[in-house]
Write a protein that holds these residues in place. Structure first.
Motif, mmCIF file in Angstrom:
data_model
loop_
_atom_site.group_PDB
_atom_site.id
_atom_site.type_symbol
_atom_site.label_atom_id
_atom_site.label_comp_id
_atom_site.label_asym_id
_atom_site.label_seq_id
_atom_site.Cartn_x
_atom_site.Cartn_y
_atom_site.Cartn_z
ATOM 1 N N PHE A 1 10.117 54.231 -82.825
ATOM 2 C CA PHE A 1 10.815 53.111 -82.218
ATOM 3 C C PHE A 1 12.244 53.010 -82.756
ATOM 4 C CE2 PHE A 1 10.823 49.324 -79.791
ATOM 5 C CZ PHE A 1 11.573 48.383 -80.477
ATOM 6 N N LEU A 2 12.359 53.101 -84.079
ATOM 7 C CA LEU A 2 13.687 53.006 -84.692
ATOM 8 C C LEU A 2 14.584 54.147 -84.227
ATOM 9 C CD1 LEU A 2 15.624 51.698 -86.765
ATOM 10 C CD2 LEU A 2 14.708 53.284 -88.444
ATOM 11 N N LYS A 3 14.018 55.330 -84.188
ATOM 12 C CA LYS A 3 14.806 56.490 -83.792
ATOM 13 C C LYS A 3 15.336 56.306 -82.372
ATOM 14 C CE LYS A 3 14.694 61.488 -83.632
ATOM 15 N NZ LYS A 3 13.942 62.711 -83.830
ATOM 16 N N ASN A 4 14.470 55.830 -81.479
ATOM 17 C CA ASN A 4 14.907 55.603 -80.104
ATOM 18 C C ASN A 4 16.012 54.555 -80.031
ATOM 19 O OD1 ASN A 4 13.186 57.459 -79.009
ATOM 20 N ND2 ASN A 4 11.555 55.982 -78.610
ATOM 21 N N LYS A 5 15.849 53.490 -80.798
ATOM 22 C CA LYS A 5 16.865 52.433 -80.756
ATOM 23 C C LYS A 5 18.200 52.916 -81.312
ATOM 24 C CE LYS A 5 14.695 49.311 -78.683
ATOM 25 N NZ LYS A 5 15.091 49.128 -77.283
ATOM 26 N N LEU B 1 21.819 53.223 -79.511
ATOM 27 C CA LEU B 1 23.057 52.695 -80.088
ATOM 28 C C LEU B 1 24.161 53.745 -80.039
ATOM 29 C CD1 LEU B 1 23.808 50.021 -81.532
ATOM 30 C CD2 LEU B 1 23.364 51.175 -83.681
ATOM 31 N N PHE B 2 23.808 54.948 -80.448
ATOM 32 C CA PHE B 2 24.809 56.014 -80.432
ATOM 33 C C PHE B 2 25.189 56.372 -79.005
ATOM 34 C CE2 PHE B 2 25.345 56.384 -84.739
ATOM 35 C CZ PHE B 2 24.204 56.723 -85.451
ATOM 36 N N GLN B 3 24.235 56.256 -78.081
ATOM 37 C CA GLN B 3 24.539 56.519 -76.686
ATOM 38 C C GLN B 3 25.611 55.568 -76.162
ATOM 39 O OE1 GLN B 3 23.401 59.685 -75.977
ATOM 40 N NE2 GLN B 3 23.376 58.771 -73.944
ATOM 41 N N VAL B 4 25.499 54.321 -76.552
ATOM 42 C CA VAL B 4 26.500 53.340 -76.125
ATOM 43 C C VAL B 4 27.880 53.772 -76.613
ATOM 44 C CG1 VAL B 4 27.271 50.952 -76.370
ATOM 45 C CG2 VAL B 4 24.873 51.437 -76.016
ATOM 46 N N ILE C 1 33.114 56.873 -75.412
ATOM 47 C CA ILE C 1 33.945 58.055 -75.611
ATOM 48 C C ILE C 1 34.084 58.794 -74.290
ATOM 49 C CG2 ILE C 1 34.101 60.294 -76.733
ATOM 50 C CD1 ILE C 1 32.630 59.073 -79.111
ATOM 51 N N PHE C 2 32.961 58.927 -73.574
ATOM 52 C CA PHE C 2 32.970 59.619 -72.308
ATOM 53 C C PHE C 2 33.900 58.920 -71.325
ATOM 54 C CE2 PHE C 2 31.540 62.189 -68.919
ATOM 55 C CZ PHE C 2 31.382 61.375 -67.810
ATOM 56 N N LEU C 3 33.805 57.603 -71.318
ATOM 57 C CA LEU C 3 34.637 56.799 -70.433
ATOM 58 C C LEU C 3 36.114 57.059 -70.672
ATOM 59 C CD1 LEU C 3 34.358 54.136 -68.558
ATOM 60 C CD2 LEU C 3 35.051 52.962 -70.597
ATOM 61 N N LEU C 4 36.482 57.023 -71.926
ATOM 62 C CA LEU C 4 37.886 57.215 -72.256
ATOM 63 C C LEU C 4 38.342 58.631 -71.918
ATOM 64 C CD1 LEU C 4 38.046 55.338 -75.664
ATOM 65 C CD2 LEU C 4 39.023 54.609 -73.498
ATOM 66 N N LEU C 5 37.492 59.606 -72.231
ATOM 67 C CA LEU C 5 37.862 60.986 -71.931
ATOM 68 C C LEU C 5 37.948 61.213 -70.429
ATOM 69 C CD1 LEU C 5 35.745 62.966 -74.531
ATOM 70 C CD2 LEU C 5 38.227 62.801 -74.417
ATOM 71 N N HIS C 6 37.020 60.600 -69.700
ATOM 72 C CA HIS C 6 36.971 60.729 -68.247
ATOM 73 C C HIS C 6 38.296 60.292 -67.640
ATOM 74 C CE1 HIS C 6 35.080 60.650 -64.307
ATOM 75 N NE2 HIS C 6 35.493 59.432 -64.132
#
Lengths: 189, 207
Positions: B181-185, B189-192, B197-202
């Protein structure tokens, strides 16, 4: 940072078998502008200091200044040792004893860290020469408590008898809650 | 604003170049933007897109992150030690948190596997050995602020102290579940963060 030769940048030797805790303590110490060497066992710590077990007294007899603080005559100048208590092989307590038994290194302040809050353990370490005992996880506020011990080492080197004049009152007179045993839990040892 | 000047010119320039005023406002905005630390990790977006689009997306991601962190703290899954890790991250050590968390994942999985293989052994009797793995897991969980996992470890240890194999097994199951559960959460968090980062690079590449 280190304007006055090597004396203003203190060198701390950190000993912990846990990789995560090593990373943490390293980061905490570097954030406080200390130079850090991190090793994963007591024996590696002794090796780093140049203590081979038996012969350190003979090796170091020639050096007149046997104090440890930033001494350029030694191979390594270590100003403080911070070690985990629970380690396989040599525990932090064993390491503390070895350091305090060594003529060359007994003046290096030693700090013990542990995740267990066991008053008898804490007491024993403090009685046998540890300057502080930190409960894990170690915080920046704990690392800030190291500075007086490091400064004391410098004044010991410069003026042999000025400890009582220069010592800041906080290190022994006012025991911080987290590192000193809670007195109502003490067993009679 | 001179945005419409290109329409009146004879040879209008394509909207690739940044107008100086927008660049300046972007930088000012980044100073108050909580994600400005990312500027040390990735090149800043030199985008000609309207700032309000970038701002909205960043705000939404920031809200996601706050929501996730609040959840983790209120549920007692993480504690203040996790925040301490954030505070130790800076320009000289920009990847500190993800580095430590990744070490934690690797170590934990190894320790959990060890614990399971010990307990599944029919002839298991070495509670000491199990205790060593358990203490390691407990220590590292505590060091990164994984409060709930650490508490389950305490229960596990209590069972182990009584040589209660069944108790140990059920504690191990809870531990495995909590860890997943912790690993998924944390991945969430890192995905957010990575989304941002993706948004800015895009925007950096298409404008």
């Amino acid at each position: 940072m280190g304007n006055m030769a090597t004396q203003t940048q203190f060198h701390v030797l950190a000993v912990d078998d846990s990789l995560i805790d090593r990373k943490l303590i390293e980061r905490l110490l570097k954030t406080s502008s200390y130079q850090v060497t991190a090793v994963d066992s007591g024996s590696k710590a002794l090796e780093f200091l140049g203590l081979n077990g038996e012969s350190e007294d003979e090796e170091r007899n020639s050096s007149v200044e046997s104090v440890s603080a930033a001494d350029e005559d030694h191979q390594v100048g270590v100003n403080l040792i911070i070690t985990d208590y629970c380690m396989p092989g040599m525990t932090g307590y064993d390491l503390l004893r070895k350091i305090k038994q060594s003529s060359s290194f007994k003046d290096i302040p030693v700090v013990i860290m542990s995740s267990e809050n066991i008053p008898s353990r804490i007491n024993r370490c403090l009685e046998d020469g540890a300057e502080e005992f930190f409960l894990k996880p170690v915080k920046l506020s704990d690392v800030n408590k190291l500075r007086p011990h490091l400064m004391k080492g410098i004044t010991t080197k410069n003026e042999m008898q000025s400890n009582s004049n220069k010592r800041k009152g906080s290190e022994e007179i006012q025991p911080p809650d987290r590192t000193r045993p809670r007195y109502n839990e003490l067993e009679v040892v | 604003m001179r945005r419409s000047s290109h329409l009146t010119k004879k040879n209008p320039k394509p909207l690739k170049r940044v107008k100086p005023t927008n660049k300046k406002r972007l930088r000012e905005r980044e100073k108050t933007n909580p994600f400005s630390f990312l500027g040390q990790l990735i090149p800043l977006a030199k985008t000609g897109l309207p700032l309000w689009m970038l701002g909205l997306a960043a705000d939404r991601l920031r809200a996601d992150m706050n929501r996730l962190l609040s959840f983790l703290f209120h549920q007692g899954i993480l504690d203040e030690q996790f925040l301490q890790l954030q505070q130790l991250q800076d320009e000289t050590s920009p990847n500190f948190v993800s580095e430590v968390v990744n070490i934690y994942f690797h170590e934990s999985e190894k320790l959990l596997r060890n614990l399971r293989s010990l307990l599944m052994d029919r002839e298991f009797s070495d509670y000491n050995k199990m205790g060593i793995h358990l203490n390691q897991f407990m220590g590292s969980s505590s060091s990164i602020g994984a409060k709930r996992i650490r508490n389950v470890c305490l229960a596990f240890r209590a069972a182990s102290d009584q040589n209660n194999r069944a108790g140990c097994l059920s504690a191990l199951e809870v531990l495995e579940h909590e860890y997943c559960f912790l690993k998924n959460k944390l991945h969430e968090l890192f995905q957010v963060l990575f989304s941002l980062i993706f948004l800015l690079l895009h925007y950096h590449f298409i404008c």
